[in-house]
Design a protein around this motif. Structure first.
Motif, PDB file in Angstrom:
ATOM      1  N   UNK A  50       0.820  -1.218   0.000  1.00  0.00           N
ATOM      2  CA  UNK A  50       0.000   0.000   0.000  1.00  0.00           C
ATOM      3  C   UNK A  50       0.851   1.263   0.000  1.00  0.00           C
ATOM      4  N   UNK A  51       2.000   1.237   0.660  1.00  0.00           N
ATOM      5  CA  UNK A  51       2.825   2.449   0.738  1.00  0.00           C
ATOM      6  C   UNK A  51       3.929   2.469  -0.312  1.00  0.00           C
ATOM      7  N   UNK A  52       3.948   1.483  -1.192  1.00  0.00           N
ATOM      8  CA  UNK A  52       5.009   1.345  -2.185  1.00  0.00           C
ATOM      9  C   UNK A  52       5.224   2.613  -3.007  1.00  0.00           C
ATOM     10  N   UNK A  53       4.174   3.254  -3.458  1.00  0.00           N
ATOM     11  CA  UNK A  53       4.300   4.437  -4.311  1.00  0.00           C
ATOM     12  C   UNK A  53       3.940   5.726  -3.579  1.00  0.00           C
ATOM     13  N   UNK A  54       3.879   5.676  -2.285  1.00  0.00           N
ATOM     14  CA  UNK A  54       3.566   6.880  -1.511  1.00  0.00           C
ATOM     15  C   UNK A  54       4.846   7.426  -0.885  1.00  0.00           C
ATOM     16  N   UNK A  55       4.723   8.568  -0.301  1.00  0.00           N
ATOM     17  CA  UNK A  55       5.870   9.180   0.366  1.00  0.00           C
ATOM     18  C   UNK A  55       5.720   9.121   1.879  1.00  0.00           C
ATOM     19  N   UNK A  56       5.090   8.085   2.379  1.00  0.00           N
ATOM     20  CA  UNK A  56       4.904   7.915   3.823  1.00  0.00           C
ATOM     21  C   UNK A  56       6.225   7.464   4.430  1.00  0.00           C
ATOM     22  N   UNK A  57       6.766   8.251   5.368  1.00  0.00           N
ATOM     23  CA  UNK A  57       8.031   7.851   5.998  1.00  0.00           C
ATOM     24  C   UNK A  57       7.848   6.666   6.940  1.00  0.00           C
ATOM     25  N   UNK A  58       8.871   5.824   6.995  1.00  0.00           N
ATOM     26  CA  UNK A  58       8.855   4.635   7.849  1.00  0.00           C
ATOM     27  C   UNK A  58      10.034   4.713   8.804  1.00  0.00           C
ATOM     28  N   UNK A  59       9.767   4.549  10.095  1.00  0.00           N
ATOM     29  CA  UNK A  59      10.803   4.484  11.123  1.00  0.00           C
ATOM     30  C   UNK A  59      10.760   3.098  11.751  1.00  0.00           C
ATOM     31  N   UNK A  60      11.845   2.743  12.403  1.00  0.00           N
ATOM     32  CA  UNK A  60      11.917   1.425  13.029  1.00  0.00           C
ATOM     33  C   UNK A  60      12.156   1.552  14.522  1.00  0.00           C
ATOM     34  N   UNK A  61      11.494   0.690  15.284  1.00  0.00           N
ATOM     35  CA  UNK A  61      11.606   0.640  16.737  1.00  0.00           C
ATOM     36  C   UNK A  61      12.323  -0.645  17.095  1.00  0.00           C
ATOM     37  N   UNK A  62      12.972  -0.693  18.228  1.00  0.00           N
ATOM     38  CA  UNK A  62      13.862  -1.806  18.579  1.00  0.00           C
ATOM     39  C   UNK A  62      13.208  -3.180  18.633  1.00  0.00           C
ATOM     40  N   UNK A  63      11.958  -3.279  19.108  1.00  0.00           N
ATOM     41  CA  UNK A  63      11.303  -4.586  19.193  1.00  0.00           C
ATOM     42  C   UNK A  63       9.788  -4.410  19.288  1.00  0.00           C
ATOM     43  N   UNK A  64       9.060  -5.513  19.024  1.00  0.00           N
ATOM     44  CA  UNK A  64       7.599  -5.488  19.140  1.00  0.00           C
ATOM     45  C   UNK A  64       7.180  -5.219  20.579  1.00  0.00           C
ATOM     46  N   UNK A  65       7.880  -5.824  21.518  1.00  0.00           N
ATOM     47  CA  UNK A  65       7.555  -5.625  22.936  1.00  0.00           C
ATOM     48  C   UNK A  65       7.731  -4.157  23.327  1.00  0.00           C
ATOM     49  N   UNK A  66       8.865  -3.559  22.951  1.00  0.00           N
ATOM     50  CA  UNK A  66       9.131  -2.166  23.291  1.00  0.00           C
ATOM     51  C   UNK A  66       8.143  -1.226  22.598  1.00  0.00           C
ATOM     52  N   UNK A  67       7.785  -1.518  21.354  1.00  0.00           N
ATOM     53  CA  UNK A  67       6.825  -0.671  20.640  1.00  0.00           C
ATOM     54  C   UNK A  67       5.445  -0.761  21.280  1.00  0.00           C
ATOM     55  N   UNK A  68       5.042  -1.951  21.693  1.00  0.00           N
ATOM     56  CA  UNK A  68       3.760  -2.110  22.384  1.00  0.00           C
ATOM     57  C   UNK A  68       3.718  -1.342  23.688  1.00  0.00           C
ATOM     58  N   UNK A  69       4.797  -1.425  24.461  1.00  0.00           N
ATOM     59  CA  UNK A  69       4.863  -0.672  25.723  1.00  0.00           C
ATOM     60  C   UNK A  69       4.822   0.825  25.456  1.00  0.00           C
ATOM     61  N   UNK A  70       5.564   1.266  24.456  1.00  0.00           N
ATOM     62  CA  UNK A  70       5.615   2.696  24.146  1.00  0.00           C
ATOM     63  C   UNK A  70       4.267   3.211  23.656  1.00  0.00           C
ATOM     64  N   UNK A  71       3.541   2.351  22.930  1.00  0.00           N
ATOM     65  CA  UNK A  71       2.222   2.744  22.430  1.00  0.00           C
ATOM     66  C   UNK A  71       1.161   2.684  23.522  1.00  0.00           C
TER      67      UNK A  71
END
Length: 84
Positions: A50-71
């Motif tokens: 879906x984002x292949x031809x868009x200009x949506x920026x993508x960032x990466x977080x260290x792990x699924x566990x850490x991203x869940x806690x942060x969210x």
């Protein structure tokens, strides 16, 4: 993830998870994505197409566990979408 992006994440409305992210992408509501580094790539195939031809920026977080806690959820999170 940089401090600037962390600060921005706190100020924006967001959705957590693959299903909610896909819904937001279909409605053209996503401004950027945060993806956990340890997520299986095949799970993200629909999102990435879906984002292949868009200009949506993508960032990466260290792990699924850490991203869940942060969210602010009590489970792992593969992806978070920041909304307009």
């Amino acid at each position: 993830m940089s401090n600037e992006k962390v600060a921005r994440f706190n100020k924006h409305h967001s959705v957590v998870g693959l299903r909610e992210t896909l819904k937001a992408l279909n409605k053209n509501q996503v401004t950027s994505l945060i993806i956990a580094q340890d997520v299986e790539v095949y799970l993200l195939s629909d999102v990435l197409s879906k984002i292949n031809h868009s200009e949506i920026p993508v960032s990466f977080f260290e792990s699924k566990k850490a991203l869940g806690e942060y969210a602010g959820i009590n489970v792992d999170a593969a992806i978070v979408a920041l909304l307009k």
